[in-house]
Enzyme design. Structure first.
Site, PDB file in Angstrom:
ATOM      1  N   HIS A   1       0.874  -1.176   0.000  1.00  0.00           N
ATOM      2  CA  HIS A   1       0.000   0.000   0.000  1.00  0.00           C
ATOM      3  C   HIS A   1       0.907   1.220   0.000  1.00  0.00           C
ATOM      4  O   HIS A   1       2.139   1.083  -0.073  1.00  0.00           O
ATOM      5  CB  HIS A   1      -0.951  -0.045   1.209  1.00  0.00           C
ATOM      6  CG  HIS A   1      -0.254  -0.311   2.517  1.00  0.00           C
ATOM      7  ND1 HIS A   1       0.647   0.589   3.077  1.00  0.00           N
ATOM      8  CD2 HIS A   1      -0.282  -1.371   3.357  1.00  0.00           C
ATOM      9  CE1 HIS A   1       1.095   0.098   4.203  1.00  0.00           C
ATOM     10  NE2 HIS A   1       0.568  -1.104   4.405  1.00  0.00           N
TER      11      HIS A   1
ATOM     12  N   HIS B   1       4.120   1.157   2.059  1.00  0.00           N
ATOM     13  CA  HIS B   1       5.264   0.443   1.472  1.00  0.00           C
ATOM     14  C   HIS B   1       5.898   1.279   0.362  1.00  0.00           C
ATOM     15  O   HIS B   1       7.120   1.318   0.211  1.00  0.00           O
ATOM     16  CB  HIS B   1       4.817  -0.898   0.875  1.00  0.00           C
ATOM     17  CG  HIS B   1       4.292  -1.869   1.877  1.00  0.00           C
ATOM     18  ND1 HIS B   1       2.965  -2.200   1.973  1.00  0.00           N
ATOM     19  CD2 HIS B   1       4.928  -2.590   2.842  1.00  0.00           C
ATOM     20  CE1 HIS B   1       2.792  -3.084   2.940  1.00  0.00           C
ATOM     21  NE2 HIS B   1       3.968  -3.339   3.486  1.00  0.00           N
TER      22      HIS B   1
ATOM     23  N   GLN C   1       6.920 -14.649  13.355  1.00  0.00           N
ATOM     24  CA  GLN C   1       6.504 -13.494  14.143  1.00  0.00           C
ATOM     25  C   GLN C   1       5.006 -13.483  14.437  1.00  0.00           C
ATOM     26  O   GLN C   1       4.497 -12.545  15.026  1.00  0.00           O
ATOM     27  CB  GLN C   1       6.947 -12.189  13.487  1.00  0.00           C
ATOM     28  CG  GLN C   1       6.239 -11.810  12.199  1.00  0.00           C
ATOM     29  CD  GLN C   1       6.914 -10.638  11.507  1.00  0.00           C
ATOM     30  OE1 GLN C   1       7.996 -10.756  10.960  1.00  0.00           O
ATOM     31  NE2 GLN C   1       6.272  -9.484  11.543  1.00  0.00           N
TER      32      GLN C   1
ATOM     33  N   GLN D   1       7.525   4.199  10.598  1.00  0.00           N
ATOM     34  CA  GLN D   1       7.286   4.723  11.947  1.00  0.00           C
ATOM     35  C   GLN D   1       6.000   4.151  12.541  1.00  0.00           C
ATOM     36  O   GLN D   1       5.839   4.107  13.750  1.00  0.00           O
ATOM     37  CB  GLN D   1       7.240   6.266  11.895  1.00  0.00           C
ATOM     38  CG  GLN D   1       6.813   6.956  13.182  1.00  0.00           C
ATOM     39  CD  GLN D   1       7.788   6.727  14.344  1.00  0.00           C
ATOM     40  OE1 GLN D   1       8.966   6.438  14.141  1.00  0.00           O
ATOM     41  NE2 GLN D   1       7.284   6.859  15.565  1.00  0.00           N
TER      42      GLN D   1
ATOM     43  N   ASP E   1       5.193   1.169  12.822  1.00  0.00           N
ATOM     44  CA  ASP E   1       5.655   0.089  13.697  1.00  0.00           C
ATOM     45  C   ASP E   1       6.818   0.626  14.528  1.00  0.00           C
ATOM     46  O   ASP E   1       7.963   0.163  14.411  1.00  0.00           O
ATOM     47  CB  ASP E   1       6.078  -1.113  12.856  1.00  0.00           C
ATOM     48  CG  ASP E   1       4.912  -1.674  12.065  1.00  0.00           C
ATOM     49  OD1 ASP E   1       3.972  -2.185  12.681  1.00  0.00           O
ATOM     50  OD2 ASP E   1       4.922  -1.565  10.826  1.00  0.00           O
TER      51      ASP E   1
ATOM     52  N   VAL F   1       2.343   6.806   6.675  1.00  0.00           N
ATOM     53  CA  VAL F   1       1.474   7.343   5.610  1.00  0.00           C
ATOM     54  C   VAL F   1       0.033   7.116   6.055  1.00  0.00           C
ATOM     55  O   VAL F   1      -0.316   6.033   6.532  1.00  0.00           O
ATOM     56  CB  VAL F   1       1.736   6.637   4.265  1.00  0.00           C
ATOM     57  CG1 VAL F   1       0.801   7.178   3.187  1.00  0.00           C
ATOM     58  CG2 VAL F   1       3.187   6.828   3.847  1.00  0.00           C
TER      59      VAL F   1
ATOM     60  N   ARG G   1      -3.418  -4.638   7.335  1.00  0.00           N
ATOM     61  CA  ARG G   1      -4.528  -5.198   8.120  1.00  0.00           C
ATOM     62  C   ARG G   1      -5.800  -4.362   8.003  1.00  0.00           C
ATOM     63  O   ARG G   1      -6.862  -4.822   8.434  1.00  0.00           O
ATOM     64  CB  ARG G   1      -4.111  -5.384   9.573  1.00  0.00           C
ATOM     65  CG  ARG G   1      -3.088  -6.521   9.729  1.00  0.00           C
ATOM     66  CD  ARG G   1      -2.772  -6.839  11.174  1.00  0.00           C
ATOM     67  NE  ARG G   1      -2.062  -8.098  11.280  1.00  0.00           N
ATOM     68  CZ  ARG G   1      -0.741  -8.209  11.483  1.00  0.00           C
ATOM     69  NH1 ARG G   1       0.009  -7.127  11.585  1.00  0.00           N
ATOM     70  NH2 ARG G   1      -0.176  -9.395  11.569  1.00  0.00           N
TER      71      ARG G   1
END
Ligand code: PAF
Length: 292
Positions: A44, A47, A71, A160, A162, A188, A199
């Protein structure tokens, strides 16, 4: 960055690690600065901004696409995680990425794989780590260490959104002497403020509307600080009140030191991360803001 070192070539998608290494070695030998954008796909705008940032400061950009099973805790959304290889290839090509690396699970975790890279619980046992379990960040750092070893990037890009992941990875890279710079790229957001996330695809129309309370809650925290509140209890409460009004019970809303994630009681001039996580229907969403 020079056009001699940036090939401007069409996107190549490879899965084989030795093919990847050869292509990177060729470009490194030609003097290219190598950039890596680690992803789990379902691209998206978030990325794309990582890819663009990488292309700004590296001559040759590798985007890795690997939905990393280690993970995800048991019962999390590993099987349902959005996958769209065809769409991802098209988007990466459109952005001008030259190399998309799509390793298979067996390439990164061959039979008998028995090693974990783990960062101290002071960084990984709080916020998302407290709710998703220690396995989550152990899985992230183990796979990112492997991606760093396979690609050997000079610079790697993380979002940022995450924030905790970026802090954990920076510490791992520093502590284990990975010769890589870690760049953290701003979140973003959609026009209504919701942070871009793979998600978000899980959200129903109704929950998508309610989800706008997350960035609004973070804005309320910022405004509380701007209006002179110093206690992080008050700042966090301002965010919680917005979530409450939207009928959202957060997993957490916390204020922590933006570099070492230690607890912060009062604003004192050091940057403070206000981070939150909430489940809306089938989606677990996270977001954060840094108050300076
Ligand atoms: O942020 C992600 O997409 C993943 O956690 C990462 C960094 C690619 C590791 O699997």
């Amino acid at each position: 960055m020079s056009s001699a070192t940036r090939g401007g070539a069409a996107l190549r998608a490879v899965s084989d690690v030795s093919e990847l290494s050869e292509l990177v070695a060729e470009r490194r030998a030609a003097g290219a600065r190598i950039g890596l954008v680690p992803t789990m796909g379902a691209f998206h705008e978030g990325h794309i901004s990582l890819m663009r940032a990488a292309m700004e400061c590296a001559d040759f950009v590798v985007v890795s696409l690997f939905v990393n099973p280690t993970q995800f805790a048991p019962g999390e959304d590993l099987d349902a995680y959005p996958r769209d290889l065809e769409g991802d290839v098209a988007l990466a090509a459109e952005v001008g990425v030259e190399l998309l690396w799509t390793p298979a699970v067996a390439d990164l975790y061959p039979d008998g794989f028995a090693t974990t890279v783990s960062v101290d619980e002071s960084l990984t046992g709080v916020l998302c780590g407290a709710h998703r379990g220690a396995q989550h960040f152990n899985g992230v750092t183990t796979v990112v260490a492997k991606l760093f070893n396979c690609v050997g990037p000079d610079v790697a890009f993380f979002g940022q959104k995450d924030a905790q992941q970026a802090i954990v990875i920076k510490r791992m890279a520093r502590d284990l002497d990975f010769p890589v710079e870690i760049e953290v790229v701003p979140t973003v957001r959609d026009a209504d403020g919701l942070a871009m996330s793979s998600r978000n695809a899980y959200l129903s129309v109704e929950d998508r509307k309610r989800a706008t309370a997350l960035p609004k809650a973070l804005r309320a925290a910022e405004l509380a600080a701007e209006s002179g509140k110093r206690s992080t209890l008050d700042i966090v409460e301002a965010a919680r009140a917005v979530l409450r009004n939207a009928g959202i019970e957060p997993e957490y809303v916390e204020a922590r030191d933006a570099e070492n994630l230690s607890e912060v009681k009062e604003l004192s001039g050091r940057p403070v991360l206000v981070a939150l996580a909430a489940r809306l229907g089938g989606a677990r969403l996270i977001d954060n803001v840094v108050i300076n």
